[in-house]
Design a protein around this motif. Structure first.
Motif, PDB file in Angstrom:
ATOM      1  N   HIS A  83       0.855  -1.183   0.000  1.00 29.93           N
ATOM      2  CA  HIS A  83       0.000   0.000   0.000  1.00 29.93           C
ATOM      3  C   HIS A  83       0.895   1.238   0.000  1.00 29.93           C
ATOM      4  O   HIS A  83       1.727   1.392   0.888  1.00 29.93           O
ATOM      5  N   PRO A  84       0.750   2.134  -0.996  1.00 39.12           N
ATOM      6  CA  PRO A  84       1.589   3.320  -1.041  1.00 39.12           C
ATOM      7  C   PRO A  84       1.190   4.330   0.028  1.00 39.12           C
ATOM      8  O   PRO A  84       0.020   4.461   0.372  1.00 39.12           O
ATOM      9  N   GLY A  85       2.178   5.045   0.545  1.00 38.36           N
ATOM     10  CA  GLY A  85       1.914   6.022   1.596  1.00 38.36           C
ATOM     11  C   GLY A  85       2.410   7.409   1.267  1.00 38.36           C
ATOM     12  O   GLY A  85       2.475   8.266   2.138  1.00 38.36           O
ATOM     13  N   GLY A  86       2.798   7.652   0.023  1.00 41.70           N
ATOM     14  CA  GLY A  86       3.218   8.998  -0.371  1.00 41.70           C
ATOM     15  C   GLY A  86       4.698   9.248  -0.156  1.00 41.70           C
ATOM     16  O   GLY A  86       5.492   8.337   0.069  1.00 41.70           O
ATOM     17  N   GLU A  87       5.031  10.506  -0.199  1.00 41.41           N
ATOM     18  CA  GLU A  87       6.419  10.942  -0.112  1.00 41.41           C
ATOM     19  C   GLU A  87       7.028  10.628   1.253  1.00 41.41           C
ATOM     20  O   GLU A  87       6.384  10.797   2.290  1.00 41.41           O
ATOM     21  N   ALA A  88       8.274  10.188   1.249  1.00 40.84           N
ATOM     22  CA  ALA A  88       8.990   9.881   2.494  1.00 40.84           C
ATOM     23  C   ALA A  88       9.772  11.098   2.971  1.00 40.84           C
ATOM     24  O   ALA A  88       9.994  12.051   2.212  1.00 40.84           O
ATOM     25  N   HIS A  89      10.180  11.060   4.199  1.00 42.21           N
ATOM     26  CA  HIS A  89      11.071  12.057   4.817  1.00 42.21           C
ATOM     27  C   HIS A  89      10.467  13.459   4.861  1.00 42.21           C
ATOM     28  O   HIS A  89      11.149  14.448   4.642  1.00 42.21           O
ATOM     29  N   LEU A  90       9.174  13.538   5.153  1.00 46.55           N
ATOM     30  CA  LEU A  90       8.533  14.839   5.305  1.00 46.55           C
ATOM     31  C   LEU A  90       8.676  15.329   6.738  1.00 46.55           C
ATOM     32  O   LEU A  90       8.658  14.527   7.672  1.00 46.55           O
ATOM     33  N   THR A  91       8.771  16.633   6.915  1.00 48.59           N
ATOM     34  CA  THR A  91       8.709  17.222   8.240  1.00 48.59           C
ATOM     35  C   THR A  91       7.240  17.388   8.566  1.00 48.59           C
ATOM     36  O   THR A  91       6.521  18.084   7.859  1.00 48.59           O
ATOM     37  N   ARG A  92       6.798  16.732   9.608  1.00 49.36           N
ATOM     38  CA  ARG A  92       5.380  16.749   9.957  1.00 49.36           C
ATOM     39  C   ARG A  92       5.043  17.942  10.845  1.00 49.36           C
ATOM     40  O   ARG A  92       5.756  18.250  11.765  1.00 49.36           O
ATOM     41  N   PHE A  93       3.918  18.571  10.522  1.00 45.42           N
ATOM     42  CA  PHE A  93       3.434  19.702  11.305  1.00 45.42           C
ATOM     43  C   PHE A  93       2.031  19.385  11.779  1.00 45.42           C
ATOM     44  O   PHE A  93       1.264  18.741  11.086  1.00 45.42           O
ATOM     45  N   GLY A  94       1.684  19.839  12.941  1.00 47.13           N
ATOM     46  CA  GLY A  94       0.361  19.573  13.477  1.00 47.13           C
ATOM     47  C   GLY A  94      -0.116  20.732  14.314  1.00 47.13           C
ATOM     48  O   GLY A  94       0.224  21.887  14.038  1.00 47.13           O
ATOM     49  N   PRO A  95      -0.892  20.461  15.372  1.00 40.71           N
ATOM     50  CA  PRO A  95      -1.403  21.526  16.230  1.00 40.71           C
ATOM     51  C   PRO A  95      -0.270  22.413  16.744  1.00 40.71           C
ATOM     52  O   PRO A  95       0.798  21.935  17.100  1.00 40.71           O
ATOM     53  N   GLY A  96      -0.513  23.693  16.738  1.00 42.68           N
ATOM     54  CA  GLY A  96       0.489  24.645  17.206  1.00 42.68           C
ATOM     55  C   GLY A  96       1.384  25.179  16.112  1.00 42.68           C
ATOM     56  O   GLY A  96       2.142  26.120  16.328  1.00 42.68           O
ATOM     57  N   SER A  97       1.320  24.597  14.922  1.00 46.27           N
ATOM     58  CA  SER A  97       2.155  25.105  13.830  1.00 46.27           C
ATOM     59  C   SER A  97       1.429  26.273  13.157  1.00 46.27           C
ATOM     60  O   SER A  97       0.230  26.466  13.331  1.00 46.27           O
ATOM     61  N   SER A  98       2.166  27.028  12.384  1.00 46.25           N
ATOM     62  CA  SER A  98       1.539  28.139  11.661  1.00 46.25           C
ATOM     63  C   SER A  98       0.641  27.578  10.563  1.00 46.25           C
ATOM     64  O   SER A  98       0.805  26.438  10.118  1.00 46.25           O
ATOM     65  N   ASP A  99      -0.311  28.371  10.136  1.00 45.91           N
ATOM     66  CA  ASP A  99      -1.203  27.941   9.060  1.00 45.91           C
ATOM     67  C   ASP A  99      -0.423  27.620   7.790  1.00 45.91           C
ATOM     68  O   ASP A  99      -0.722  26.653   7.093  1.00 45.91           O
ATOM     69  N   ASP A 100       0.585  28.438   7.474  1.00 46.49           N
ATOM     70  CA  ASP A 100       1.379  28.208   6.262  1.00 46.49           C
ATOM     71  C   ASP A 100       2.157  26.889   6.335  1.00 46.49           C
ATOM     72  O   ASP A 100       2.222  26.145   5.363  1.00 46.49           O
ATOM     73  N   ALA A 101       2.743  26.612   7.506  1.00 49.11           N
ATOM     74  CA  ALA A 101       3.503  25.363   7.668  1.00 49.11           C
ATOM     75  C   ALA A 101       2.577  24.154   7.566  1.00 49.11           C
ATOM     76  O   ALA A 101       2.911  23.153   6.918  1.00 49.11           O
ATOM     77  N   PHE A 102       1.396  24.231   8.183  1.00 52.19           N
ATOM     78  CA  PHE A 102       0.463  23.110   8.144  1.00 52.19           C
ATOM     79  C   PHE A 102      -0.090  22.909   6.734  1.00 52.19           C
ATOM     80  O   PHE A 102      -0.201  21.778   6.262  1.00 52.19           O
ATOM     81  N   GLU A 103      -0.402  24.006   6.050  1.00 56.83           N
ATOM     82  CA  GLU A 103      -0.879  23.906   4.666  1.00 56.83           C
ATOM     83  C   GLU A 103       0.188  23.260   3.781  1.00 56.83           C
ATOM     84  O   GLU A 103      -0.111  22.385   2.966  1.00 56.83           O
ATOM     85  N   SER A 104       1.432  23.684   3.956  1.00 52.66           N
ATOM     86  CA  SER A 104       2.530  23.126   3.171  1.00 52.66           C
ATOM     87  C   SER A 104       2.674  21.631   3.430  1.00 52.66           C
ATOM     88  O   SER A 104       2.853  20.839   2.500  1.00 52.66           O
ATOM     89  N   TYR A 105       2.570  21.229   4.700  1.00 53.18           N
ATOM     90  CA  TYR A 105       2.670  19.810   5.046  1.00 53.18           C
ATOM     91  C   TYR A 105       1.545  19.003   4.398  1.00 53.18           C
ATOM     92  O   TYR A 105       1.756  17.907   3.877  1.00 53.18           O
ATOM     93  N   LEU A 106       0.335  19.521   4.415  1.00 53.40           N
ATOM     94  CA  LEU A 106      -0.812  18.790   3.884  1.00 53.40           C
ATOM     95  C   LEU A 106      -0.832  18.690   2.363  1.00 53.40           C
ATOM     96  O   LEU A 106      -1.188  17.652   1.811  1.00 53.40           O
ATOM     97  N   PHE A 107      -0.458  19.778   1.683  1.00 51.78           N
ATOM     98  CA  PHE A 107      -0.729  19.853   0.252  1.00 51.78           C
ATOM     99  C   PHE A 107       0.483  19.913  -0.666  1.00 51.78           C
ATOM    100  O   PHE A 107       0.355  19.628  -1.845  1.00 51.78           O
TER     101      PHE A 107
END
Length: 109
Positions: free
Chosen positions: A19-43
């Motif tokens: 099962h593919p899981g997408g790109e590897a070695h991403l820096t994960r952002f979640g609660p408490g991150s800036s909107d720009d950082a979270f948007e970048s992580y998601l999309f």
């Protein structure tokens, strides 16, 4: 057909067993991150034509996640390694560089 070797159980599995899981070695952002950082992580994802580092799960085997380095054009697999690895192993980087002169991991960002 894409065939990857699970680095945990050693089984060579075709893509129907994985099962593919997408790109590897991403820096994960979640609660408490800036909107720009979270948007970048998601999309924002790299989708290179050529060498790519991806996450895969051995869904119909041991069930573990792992990373794979492969060429998206030729389906050539350079190697697989543990998902707990934060950077691709040097032997895989060397194998890619030997087969793709002029390639540099930095160019994948």
């Amino acid at each position: 057909m894409l065939i990857l070797e699970c680095p945990y159980c050693g089984v060579k599995a075709d893509e129907t067993e994985l099962h593919p899981g997408g790109e590897a070695h991403l820096t994960r952002f979640g609660p408490g991150s800036s909107d720009d950082a979270f948007e970048s992580y998601l999309f924002m994802r790299a989708n290179p034509k050529g060498v790519h580092f991806e996450r895969w799960r051995h869904a119909h085997g041991c069930g573990k996640w792992f990373h794979a380095a492969r060429c998206t054009v030729t389906l050539e697999v350079f190697g697989t390694y543990s998902a707990q690895t934060t950077e691709p192993p040097s032997d895989i980087i060397e194998k890619i560089a030997a087969r793709r002169p002029g390639w540099a991991k930095e160019s994948q960002a």
